[in-house]
Scaffold this motif. Sequence first.
Motif, PDB file in Angstrom:
ATOM      1  N   ILE A  10       0.822  -1.209   0.000  1.00  0.00           N
ATOM      2  CA  ILE A  10       0.000   0.000   0.000  1.00  0.00           C
ATOM      3  C   ILE A  10       0.857   1.261   0.000  1.00  0.00           C
ATOM      4  O   ILE A  10       0.540   2.242  -0.688  1.00  0.00           O
ATOM      5  CB  ILE A  10      -0.963  -0.025   1.201  1.00  0.00           C
ATOM      6  N   THR A  11       1.943   1.239   0.758  1.00  0.00           N
ATOM      7  CA  THR A  11       2.807   2.426   0.832  1.00  0.00           C
ATOM      8  C   THR A  11       3.818   2.496  -0.302  1.00  0.00           C
ATOM      9  O   THR A  11       4.426   3.546  -0.528  1.00  0.00           O
ATOM     10  CB  THR A  11       3.576   2.448   2.167  1.00  0.00           C
ATOM     11  N   GLY A  12       4.020   1.387  -1.000  1.00  0.00           N
ATOM     12  CA  GLY A  12       5.025   1.358  -2.055  1.00  0.00           C
ATOM     13  C   GLY A  12       6.438   1.239  -1.540  1.00  0.00           C
ATOM     14  O   GLY A  12       7.404   1.436  -2.292  1.00  0.00           O
ATOM     15  N   LYS A  13       6.603   0.891  -0.265  1.00  0.00           N
ATOM     16  CA  LYS A  13       7.943   0.814   0.332  1.00  0.00           C
ATOM     17  C   LYS A  13       8.665  -0.490   0.002  1.00  0.00           C
ATOM     18  O   LYS A  13       9.818  -0.677   0.389  1.00  0.00           O
ATOM     19  CB  LYS A  13       7.850   1.000   1.849  1.00  0.00           C
ATOM     20  N   GLY A  14       7.998  -1.387  -0.679  1.00  0.00           N
ATOM     21  CA  GLY A  14       8.636  -2.629  -1.086  1.00  0.00           C
ATOM     22  C   GLY A  14       8.047  -3.102  -2.400  1.00  0.00           C
ATOM     23  O   GLY A  14       6.886  -2.815  -2.706  1.00  0.00           O
ATOM     24  N   PRO A  15       8.834  -3.824  -3.206  1.00  0.00           N
ATOM     25  CA  PRO A  15       8.361  -4.276  -4.530  1.00  0.00           C
ATOM     26  C   PRO A  15       7.447  -5.486  -4.431  1.00  0.00           C
ATOM     27  O   PRO A  15       7.730  -6.563  -4.952  1.00  0.00           O
ATOM     28  CB  PRO A  15       9.666  -4.606  -5.253  1.00  0.00           C
ATOM     29  N   ILE A  16       6.319  -5.311  -3.752  1.00  0.00           N
ATOM     30  CA  ILE A  16       5.393  -6.416  -3.491  1.00  0.00           C
ATOM     31  C   ILE A  16       4.445  -6.640  -4.662  1.00  0.00           C
ATOM     32  O   ILE A  16       4.218  -7.768  -5.097  1.00  0.00           O
ATOM     33  CB  ILE A  16       4.596  -6.142  -2.200  1.00  0.00           C
ATOM     34  N   VAL A  17       3.870  -5.556  -5.166  1.00  0.00           N
ATOM     35  CA  VAL A  17       2.845  -5.660  -6.210  1.00  0.00           C
ATOM     36  C   VAL A  17       3.493  -5.975  -7.559  1.00  0.00           C
ATOM     37  O   VAL A  17       4.412  -5.277  -7.998  1.00  0.00           O
ATOM     38  CB  VAL A  17       2.032  -4.357  -6.294  1.00  0.00           C
ATOM     39  N   ARG A  18       2.993  -7.011  -8.220  1.00  0.00           N
ATOM     40  CA  ARG A  18       3.579  -7.471  -9.477  1.00  0.00           C
ATOM     41  C   ARG A  18       2.763  -7.076 -10.698  1.00  0.00           C
ATOM     42  O   ARG A  18       3.202  -7.285 -11.835  1.00  0.00           O
ATOM     43  CB  ARG A  18       3.767  -8.987  -9.435  1.00  0.00           C
ATOM     44  N   CYS A  32      10.923 -17.298   9.529  1.00  0.00           N
ATOM     45  CA  CYS A  32       9.718 -16.993   8.763  1.00  0.00           C
ATOM     46  C   CYS A  32       9.590 -15.524   8.397  1.00  0.00           C
ATOM     47  O   CYS A  32       8.521 -15.100   7.936  1.00  0.00           O
ATOM     48  CB  CYS A  32       8.486 -17.431   9.546  1.00  0.00           C
ATOM     49  N   GLY A  33      10.642 -14.728   8.585  1.00  0.00           N
ATOM     50  CA  GLY A  33      10.502 -13.307   8.273  1.00  0.00           C
ATOM     51  C   GLY A  33      11.828 -12.626   8.029  1.00  0.00           C
ATOM     52  O   GLY A  33      12.901 -13.210   8.234  1.00  0.00           O
ATOM     53  N   LEU A  34      11.749 -11.371   7.577  1.00  0.00           N
ATOM     54  CA  LEU A  34      12.965 -10.636   7.216  1.00  0.00           C
ATOM     55  C   LEU A  34      12.852  -9.152   7.567  1.00  0.00           C
ATOM     56  O   LEU A  34      13.286  -8.284   6.818  1.00  0.00           O
ATOM     57  CB  LEU A  34      13.258 -10.808   5.718  1.00  0.00           C
ATOM     58  N   ALA A  35      12.281  -8.871   8.741  1.00  0.00           N
ATOM     59  CA  ALA A  35      12.058  -7.478   9.129  1.00  0.00           C
ATOM     60  C   ALA A  35      13.350  -6.679   9.199  1.00  0.00           C
ATOM     61  O   ALA A  35      13.372  -5.485   8.888  1.00  0.00           O
ATOM     62  CB  ALA A  35      11.336  -7.423  10.477  1.00  0.00           C
ATOM     63  N   GLN A  36      14.462  -7.331   9.595  1.00  0.00           N
ATOM     64  CA  GLN A  36      15.754  -6.629   9.645  1.00  0.00           C
ATOM     65  C   GLN A  36      16.462  -6.652   8.296  1.00  0.00           C
ATOM     66  O   GLN A  36      17.187  -5.732   7.957  1.00  0.00           O
ATOM     67  CB  GLN A  36      16.664  -7.243  10.713  1.00  0.00           C
ATOM     68  N   GLY A  37      16.228  -7.718   7.519  1.00  0.00           N
ATOM     69  CA  GLY A  37      16.865  -7.807   6.216  1.00  0.00           C
ATOM     70  C   GLY A  37      16.839  -9.219   5.674  1.00  0.00           C
ATOM     71  O   GLY A  37      16.626 -10.187   6.405  1.00  0.00           O
ATOM     72  N   MET A  38      17.086  -9.340   4.351  1.00  0.00           N
ATOM     73  CA  MET A  38      17.101 -10.642   3.700  1.00  0.00           C
ATOM     74  C   MET A  38      18.446 -11.343   3.825  1.00  0.00           C
ATOM     75  O   MET A  38      18.555 -12.535   3.547  1.00  0.00           O
ATOM     76  CB  MET A  38      16.771 -10.488   2.212  1.00  0.00           C
TER      77      MET A  38
END
Length: 327
Positions: free
Chosen positions: A48-56, A242-248
């Motif tokens: 929604i915020t566009g802060k990550g390349p989620i939408v394809r 199960c997550g990457l809040a700090q980084g990949m």
Amino acid sequence: MFKGILINKDDNGYRAELASLDESRLPDGDVTVRVAYSTLNYKDGLAITGKGPIVRAFPMVPGIDLAGTVEQSSNPEFKPGDAVLLNGWGVGEGHWGGLAQMARLEGKWLIPLPEAFTAAQSMAIGTAGYTAMLAIMALEKNDVTPDKGEILVTGANGGVGSFAIALLSRLGYRVVASTGRADQSDYLKQLGAAQIIDRATLSEPGRPLVKERWAGAIDSVGSHTLANVCASMRYRGTVAACGLAQGMDFPASVAPFILRGVTLAGIDSVTRPRQDRLDAWARLGRDLDLSVLPLISQEIGLSEVVQTAQQLMQGQARGRVVVDVQR
């Protein structure tokens, strides 16, 4: 016509807004669902915020979770009136998702709404609670039982962390919660955390091996945090990642794996096989104390989603955000 959150990216830029949509715009699928509730997850916040390349693909309706009632179906597994549930499958990323009053989906993505939960309760749990249960099942598969020692939960204030603490505590484990928000200690202890530690003790670069402490861990943070968790596992302990809040990134050593026999179990909730989903939701029905849901979750209307997504990305939201899409 129905209402939904629509994300667009064009010459006017990237934007998300509440829009009126015609049912003819729904994507292909063999089951049409009238959505009752959805959720606002971290991934939805990124979209929604566009802060990550989620939408394809654009335009896109976000929302990786939904619960509702089948309106039309050409899939033999479902008929009009069936209560259904969806988590993941790329919905809200490449296929219109749950943050709208209607959704058209592939029936193979759906499971029946468990009898143990109302639609609202299932969304208070959502992908976060479902993922936490998958992680616990991974620990159990590797014989991490309550008598083996402490379990560390990182990202404790998030949805996965909150449910992991509540579930593990009820199952008899001693849970240590890692958080960067000391002001939330009372909340974490209410969920069942026996001890709270500052995430700063795990988030900086560390050594390949340190003193053994954790019998198991559920990590939703990644990066240096995950590396340090692995370095401090007991012999034959298991980390469910199960997550990457700090980084990949994963700036770690092989030492914990070859010297202590540590297992790093990856938890994928998006394309999980149907039986795993049914098993996890059945376990949630047995093992989750529903009285924690009001503590973990808050409810908003569809019109509040865009603003709340901004707050979520600023770290101002705790636990789960349930969306009543009909208001």
